[in-house]
Design a protein around this motif. Structure first.
Motif, PDB file in Angstrom:
ATOM      1  N   LEU A 142       0.850  -1.180   0.000  1.00  0.00           N
ATOM      2  CA  LEU A 142       0.000   0.000   0.000  1.00  0.00           C
ATOM      3  C   LEU A 142       0.888   1.232   0.000  1.00  0.00           C
ATOM      4  O   LEU A 142       1.730   1.403   0.886  1.00  0.00           O
ATOM      5  CB  LEU A 142      -0.905   0.002   1.231  1.00  0.00           C
ATOM      6  CG  LEU A 142      -1.843   1.190   1.402  1.00  0.00           C
ATOM      7  CD1 LEU A 142      -2.859   1.243   0.272  1.00  0.00           C
ATOM      8  CD2 LEU A 142      -2.542   1.102   2.745  1.00  0.00           C
ATOM      9  N   LYS A 143       0.730   2.081  -1.000  1.00  0.00           N
ATOM     10  CA  LYS A 143       1.554   3.286  -1.100  1.00  0.00           C
ATOM     11  C   LYS A 143       0.982   4.403  -0.247  1.00  0.00           C
ATOM     12  O   LYS A 143       1.673   5.018   0.542  1.00  0.00           O
ATOM     13  CB  LYS A 143       1.655   3.729  -2.556  1.00  0.00           C
ATOM     14  CG  LYS A 143       2.531   4.936  -2.775  1.00  0.00           C
ATOM     15  CD  LYS A 143       2.607   5.289  -4.244  1.00  0.00           C
ATOM     16  CE  LYS A 143       3.392   6.571  -4.444  1.00  0.00           C
ATOM     17  NZ  LYS A 143       3.388   6.995  -5.839  1.00  0.00           N
ATOM     18  N   ASN A 144      -0.319   4.697  -0.420  1.00  0.00           N
ATOM     19  CA  ASN A 144      -0.946   5.734   0.409  1.00  0.00           C
ATOM     20  C   ASN A 144      -2.449   5.612   0.384  1.00  0.00           C
ATOM     21  O   ASN A 144      -3.017   4.924  -0.459  1.00  0.00           O
ATOM     22  CB  ASN A 144      -0.500   7.142  -0.024  1.00  0.00           C
ATOM     23  CG  ASN A 144      -1.012   7.532  -1.385  1.00  0.00           C
ATOM     24  OD1 ASN A 144      -2.136   7.238  -1.754  1.00  0.00           O
ATOM     25  ND2 ASN A 144      -0.192   8.205  -2.164  1.00  0.00           N
ATOM     26  N   THR A 145      -3.080   6.282   1.336  1.00  0.00           N
ATOM     27  CA  THR A 145      -4.528   6.422   1.385  1.00  0.00           C
ATOM     28  C   THR A 145      -4.839   7.874   1.718  1.00  0.00           C
ATOM     29  O   THR A 145      -4.046   8.552   2.379  1.00  0.00           O
ATOM     30  CB  THR A 145      -5.176   5.530   2.461  1.00  0.00           C
ATOM     31  OG1 THR A 145      -4.655   5.884   3.741  1.00  0.00           O
ATOM     32  CG2 THR A 145      -4.943   4.060   2.194  1.00  0.00           C
ATOM     33  N   GLN A 146      -5.983   8.319   1.232  1.00  0.00           N
ATOM     34  CA  GLN A 146      -6.398   9.693   1.506  1.00  0.00           C
ATOM     35  C   GLN A 146      -7.914   9.760   1.420  1.00  0.00           C
ATOM     36  O   GLN A 146      -8.514   9.256   0.471  1.00  0.00           O
ATOM     37  CB  GLN A 146      -5.779  10.650   0.494  1.00  0.00           C
ATOM     38  CG  GLN A 146      -6.099  12.102   0.757  1.00  0.00           C
ATOM     39  CD  GLN A 146      -5.380  13.027  -0.210  1.00  0.00           C
ATOM     40  OE1 GLN A 146      -4.553  12.594  -1.014  1.00  0.00           O
ATOM     41  NE2 GLN A 146      -5.679  14.298  -0.137  1.00  0.00           N
ATOM     42  N   GLU A 147      -8.511  10.391   2.416  1.00  0.00           N
ATOM     43  CA  GLU A 147      -9.968  10.532   2.408  1.00  0.00           C
ATOM     44  C   GLU A 147     -10.369  11.598   1.394  1.00  0.00           C
ATOM     45  O   GLU A 147      -9.763  12.663   1.320  1.00  0.00           O
ATOM     46  CB  GLU A 147     -10.489  10.902   3.792  1.00  0.00           C
ATOM     47  CG  GLU A 147     -11.996  10.864   3.872  1.00  0.00           C
ATOM     48  CD  GLU A 147     -12.523  11.026   5.285  1.00  0.00           C
ATOM     49  OE1 GLU A 147     -13.738  11.046   5.442  1.00  0.00           O
ATOM     50  OE2 GLU A 147     -11.705  11.139   6.216  1.00  0.00           O
ATOM     51  N   LYS A 148     -11.381  11.277   0.593  1.00  0.00           N
ATOM     52  CA  LYS A 148     -11.895  12.196  -0.423  1.00  0.00           C
ATOM     53  C   LYS A 148     -13.388  12.392  -0.195  1.00  0.00           C
ATOM     54  O   LYS A 148     -14.091  11.448   0.149  1.00  0.00           O
ATOM     55  CB  LYS A 148     -11.702  11.628  -1.838  1.00  0.00           C
ATOM     56  CG  LYS A 148     -10.276  11.464  -2.259  1.00  0.00           C
ATOM     57  CD  LYS A 148      -9.717  12.769  -2.726  1.00  0.00           C
ATOM     58  CE  LYS A 148      -8.323  12.576  -3.283  1.00  0.00           C
ATOM     59  NZ  LYS A 148      -7.742  13.769  -3.800  1.00  0.00           N
ATOM     60  N   VAL A 149     -13.853  13.614  -0.409  1.00  0.00           N
ATOM     61  CA  VAL A 149     -15.283  13.892  -0.346  1.00  0.00           C
ATOM     62  C   VAL A 149     -15.802  13.954  -1.777  1.00  0.00           C
ATOM     63  O   VAL A 149     -15.306  14.723  -2.596  1.00  0.00           O
ATOM     64  CB  VAL A 149     -15.564  15.215   0.394  1.00  0.00           C
ATOM     65  CG1 VAL A 149     -17.048  15.533   0.378  1.00  0.00           C
ATOM     66  CG2 VAL A 149     -15.040  15.153   1.818  1.00  0.00           C
ATOM     67  N   ILE A 150     -16.782  13.083  -2.050  1.00  0.00           N
ATOM     68  CA  ILE A 150     -17.369  13.026  -3.387  1.00  0.00           C
ATOM     69  C   ILE A 150     -18.857  13.358  -3.234  1.00  0.00           C
ATOM     70  O   ILE A 150     -19.602  12.591  -2.637  1.00  0.00           O
ATOM     71  CB  ILE A 150     -17.185  11.633  -4.014  1.00  0.00           C
ATOM     72  CG1 ILE A 150     -15.698  11.299  -4.063  1.00  0.00           C
ATOM     73  CG2 ILE A 150     -17.807  11.574  -5.388  1.00  0.00           C
ATOM     74  CD1 ILE A 150     -15.406   9.884  -4.421  1.00  0.00           C
ATOM     75  N   THR A 151     -19.243  14.464  -3.771  1.00  0.00           N
ATOM     76  CA  THR A 151     -20.601  15.032  -3.629  1.00  0.00           C
ATOM     77  C   THR A 151     -21.011  15.034  -2.164  1.00  0.00           C
ATOM     78  O   THR A 151     -20.476  15.799  -1.387  1.00  0.00           O
ATOM     79  CB  THR A 151     -21.632  14.335  -4.539  1.00  0.00           C
ATOM     80  OG1 THR A 151     -21.687  12.956  -4.251  1.00  0.00           O
ATOM     81  CG2 THR A 151     -21.320  14.572  -5.993  1.00  0.00           C
ATOM     82  N   THR A 152     -21.911  14.144  -1.756  1.00  0.00           N
ATOM     83  CA  THR A 152     -22.398  14.176  -0.370  1.00  0.00           C
ATOM     84  C   THR A 152     -21.824  13.065   0.505  1.00  0.00           C
ATOM     85  O   THR A 152     -22.185  12.947   1.668  1.00  0.00           O
ATOM     86  CB  THR A 152     -23.938  14.061  -0.354  1.00  0.00           C
ATOM     87  OG1 THR A 152     -24.298  12.829  -0.995  1.00  0.00           O
ATOM     88  CG2 THR A 152     -24.565  15.241  -1.060  1.00  0.00           C
ATOM     89  N   SER A 153     -20.960  12.236  -0.046  1.00  0.00           N
ATOM     90  CA  SER A 153     -20.382  11.147   0.752  1.00  0.00           C
ATOM     91  C   SER A 153     -18.864  11.201   0.694  1.00  0.00           C
ATOM     92  O   SER A 153     -18.276  11.937  -0.081  1.00  0.00           O
ATOM     93  CB  SER A 153     -20.892   9.795   0.247  1.00  0.00           C
ATOM     94  OG  SER A 153     -20.467   9.584  -1.074  1.00  0.00           O
ATOM     95  N   SER A 154     -18.241  10.400   1.534  1.00  0.00           N
ATOM     96  CA  SER A 154     -16.778  10.365   1.543  1.00  0.00           C
ATOM     97  C   SER A 154     -16.301   8.968   1.153  1.00  0.00           C
ATOM     98  O   SER A 154     -17.010   7.985   1.322  1.00  0.00           O
ATOM     99  CB  SER A 154     -16.223  10.756   2.914  1.00  0.00           C
ATOM    100  OG  SER A 154     -16.614   9.805   3.884  1.00  0.00           O
ATOM    101  N   ALA A 155     -15.100   8.911   0.616  1.00  0.00           N
ATOM    102  CA  ALA A 155     -14.485   7.647   0.223  1.00  0.00           C
ATOM    103  C   ALA A 155     -12.995   7.738   0.522  1.00  0.00           C
ATOM    104  O   ALA A 155     -12.468   8.804   0.800  1.00  0.00           O
ATOM    105  CB  ALA A 155     -14.726   7.387  -1.263  1.00  0.00           C
TER     106      ALA A 155
END
Length: 76
Positions: free
Chosen positions: A36-49
């Motif tokens: 695993l190189k990296n992870t980052q939380e992203k907000v996509i419209t009304t939810s997060s991934a």
């Protein structure tokens, strides 16, 4: 020569599912050094991934380094 390196980039809803994906890649006979190189939380419209990057090497694509004795034998 270095092996061919591939990168998987994706989105997951939970770290657990990303971890399961990595475990499946580690079980693949054609891949080695899966990490695993990296992870980052992203907000996509009304939810997060969680965006992630996984690196792996393709088996059998790296040249083995030759010893000095092997190189001398080839030049004869």
């Amino acid at each position: 020569m270095k092996p061919i390196e591939i990168q998987f980039t994706g989105l997951g809803q939970r770290l657990q599912t990303i971890g399961e994906f990595i475990l499946r890649l580690q079980g693949c006979k054609q891949l080695e050094a899966v990490s695993l190189k990296n992870t980052q939380e992203k907000v996509i419209t009304t939810s997060s991934a969680i965006e992630f990057d996984v690196l792996a090497n393709v088996v059998g694509t790296a040249d083995e380094e030759k010893t000095k004795d092997e190189e001398k034998e080839e030049t004869k």
